[in-house]
Design an enzyme around this catalytic site. Structure first.
Site, short mmCIF file in Angstrom:
data_model
loop_
_atom_site.label_atom_id
_atom_site.label_comp_id
_atom_site.label_asym_id
_atom_site.label_seq_id
_atom_site.Cartn_x
_atom_site.Cartn_y
_atom_site.Cartn_z
CD GLU A 63 -0.10 -29.64 4.13
OE1 GLU A 63 -0.84 -29.98 5.06
OE2 GLU A 63 0.22 -28.45 3.91
N GLY A 64 2.67 -32.38 5.93
CA GLY A 64 2.67 -33.76 6.43
C GLY A 64 1.24 -34.25 6.43
CD GLU A 65 0.43 -39.84 6.41
OE1 GLU A 65 -0.41 -40.40 7.13
OE2 GLU A 65 1.48 -40.37 6.04
CG PHE A 66 1.17 -34.23 10.98
CD1 PHE A 66 1.61 -32.92 11.06
CD2 PHE A 66 2.03 -35.21 10.52
CE1 PHE A 66 2.90 -32.61 10.71
CE2 PHE A 66 3.33 -34.88 10.17
CZ PHE A 66 3.75 -33.59 10.26
N GLY A 67 -0.68 -32.11 8.96
CA GLY A 67 -0.74 -30.64 8.89
C GLY A 67 0.53 -30.09 8.30
CB VAL B 143 6.51 -28.85 7.86
CG1 VAL B 143 7.84 -28.57 8.54
CG2 VAL B 143 6.08 -30.29 8.10
CG ASP C 4 8.67 -37.52 9.21
OD1 ASP C 4 8.49 -36.78 10.20
OD2 ASP C 4 8.04 -37.40 8.17
NE ARG D 6 7.41 -41.47 2.31
CZ ARG D 6 7.63 -42.67 1.85
NH1 ARG D 6 8.12 -42.84 0.63
NH2 ARG D 6 7.36 -43.76 2.57
CG ASN D 7 10.08 -39.91 5.84
OD1 ASN D 7 9.42 -38.88 5.72
ND2 ASN D 7 9.52 -41.09 5.97
CG ASP E 116 7.73 -43.86 6.63
OD1 ASP E 116 7.84 -44.40 5.50
OD2 ASP E 116 7.02 -42.87 6.83
CE LYS F 207 7.25 -33.52 11.76
NZ LYS F 207 7.40 -34.90 12.20
#
Length: 447
Positions: A202-206, A208, A329, A315-316, A311, A221
């Protein structure tokens, strides 16, 4: 003239038609995308797979060119037909001379939050109000869309409730169609060949999603919001420029219902979860050093390209089936860092000068890499345990640095601390860090 050697997996574009192949040769048309499978037996030939038909055969190196990087260009737009806040009269002026199916979209001045689709038909310009309700857009309430891209795509194929099928976008002056540029560069993939599976993150935008593209496992994505999709276009153009075994590889983009970004699939997920779920009993110190080295190699490559990640955190970092760690990312990766855009910087990972003066550089990435090393050698713990973000900012400014994780080799802790020098100029480069980690790997390997 030396022919560049292409590695398996390289995407190429056909420069000409080859529709009457000899035995064992591949048939293709100009503009088709082919993936190199391996070297052919003879000089200057490759075995390749056709990205649309899935057929394999021989191609001559001279009849294809490698897929090229897309220039990072602010004029690149997913919605070149969107003109923002202009009046109805201005729209009519822009749509001259009128021809059936010529169209543009503007923001509604009378109804803020709504849009207007302006279409030419029989020498007239017809204005359709696009109502925004419950996070959806609609003209006739019979059919709703997630976003404008979706709506325009629909009416380019179906007449629906409007006077004619949309056939010719009127571009806003100064914009370029992202679709055309991606297609020319060979990065546009075909929605029909993509099979979507379960959500894997789950990304901030929706979400995966896991998927399959022509038999290859992929991660996808899907960004439905117009504005976010436009912002992610920049990330995607950065990804077309970089290719390295320790960077997650972009396979291409699909424009359909927003933007789909298709990348290679990393079976073991992100590094934080990988370390937390397996722990010390499964993952040895040698494995940890290898992960640190992998990430360092990817970052050294970005450093050589003058790209700043901004970033970098566990996590990335994603882990492949065969345990290779790759940097992902590039959501915040920027080439031009003069612009002060206060993206939400992750405080615990961000260098003091980046937080205070927004000075982002390869050296601030090195600071983040130090934090990442701490995450790796603590098996995925959150940095600065039990400290609030405010405390972290204040204490680090006063010279506080985290203690070494349990059982972390002292030499690795020395490396971590070198990444946390207050003066960015005193921090090592990724090139230097890589040399030191190479030594660590040799030592750990011989233990």
């Amino acid at each position: 003239f030396l022919q560049k050697v292409w590695a398996p997996g390289t995407q190429c574009i056909a420069k000409c038609d080859h529709t009457k192949p000899k035995k064992q040769e591949l048939s293709f048309r100009k503009g088709d995308i082919l993936t190199i499978v391996c070297d052919g037996e003879s000089k200057g030939a490759y075995k390749a797979k056709h990205n649309k038909t899935g057929e394999e055969g021989l191609v001559s190196a001279s009849s294809v060119r490698e897929r090229e990087a897309i220039r990072i260009d602010p004029k690149l737009s997913l919605m070149p037909w969107f003109h923002g806040k202009i009046s109805g009269q201005d729209a009519v002026q822009l749509l001259q001379p009128p021809e059936d199916g010529l169209f543009l979209v503007r923001e509604s001045i009378r109804h803020p939050g709504d849009y207007v689709l302006c279409v030419c038909f029989q020498k007239e310009v017809i204005h359709y109000r696009v109502i925004y309700q419950e996070n959806q857009l609609t003209i006739d309430e019979a059919i709703s869309f997630h976003n404008l891209i979706d709506m325009i795509e629909y009416y380019m194929k179906n007449k629906g409730a409007i006077c004619t099928i949309l056939s010719k976008p009127k571009r806003k002056a100064g914009t370029k169609s992202a679709e055309e540029e991606l297609s020319k560069g060979g990065w546009l993939l075909d929605m029909h060949l993509l099979k979507l599976g379960d959500a894997i993150g789950e990304g901030e935008f929706g979400a995966v999603l896991q998927g399959e593209y022509m038999g290859q496992k992929v991660a996808v994505k899907n960004i439905k919001c117009d504005v976010t999709a436009q912002a992610f276009l920049a990330e995607t153009t950065v990804m077309t420029k970089v290719q390295h075994k320790n960077l997650v590889r972009l396979l291409g983009v699909i424009l359909n219902n927003g933007l789909y970004i298709v990348t290679e699939f990393m079976a073991k997920g992100n590094l934080v979860n990988h370390l937390r779920t397996r722990g010390r009993s499964v993952i040895t110190v040698h494995h940890l050093i290898q992960f640190a080295f992998d990430v360092c190699e990817g970052m050294e490559y970005l450093e050589s390209k003058k790209l700043v990640h901004r970033d970098l955190a566990a996590r990335n970092i994603l882990v492949s089936e065969d345990n290779v760690a790759k940097v992902s990312d590039f959501g915040l990766a920027k080439v031009d860092l003069k612009k002060n855009d206060n993206a939400k910087l992750p405080v615990k990972w961000t260098a003091p000068e980046a937080l205070k003066q927004n000075k982002l550089s390869n050296k601030s990435d090195v600071w983040s890499y130090g934090i990442l090393l701490w995450e790796i050698f603590s098996y995925g713990r959150t940095p600065y345990p039990k400290m609030s973000l405010k405390d972290v900012t204040e204490q680090v400014e006063k010279g506080y640095r985290m203690a070494s994780p349990e059982e972390c080799p002292p030499s690795i802790y020395v490396l971590m601390k070198s990444c946390w020098e207050a003066d960015p100029g005193k921090r090592p480069s990724f090139k230097k860090l890589k040399e030191k980690l190479e030594k660590e790997l040799r030592t750990a390997g011989s233990l």
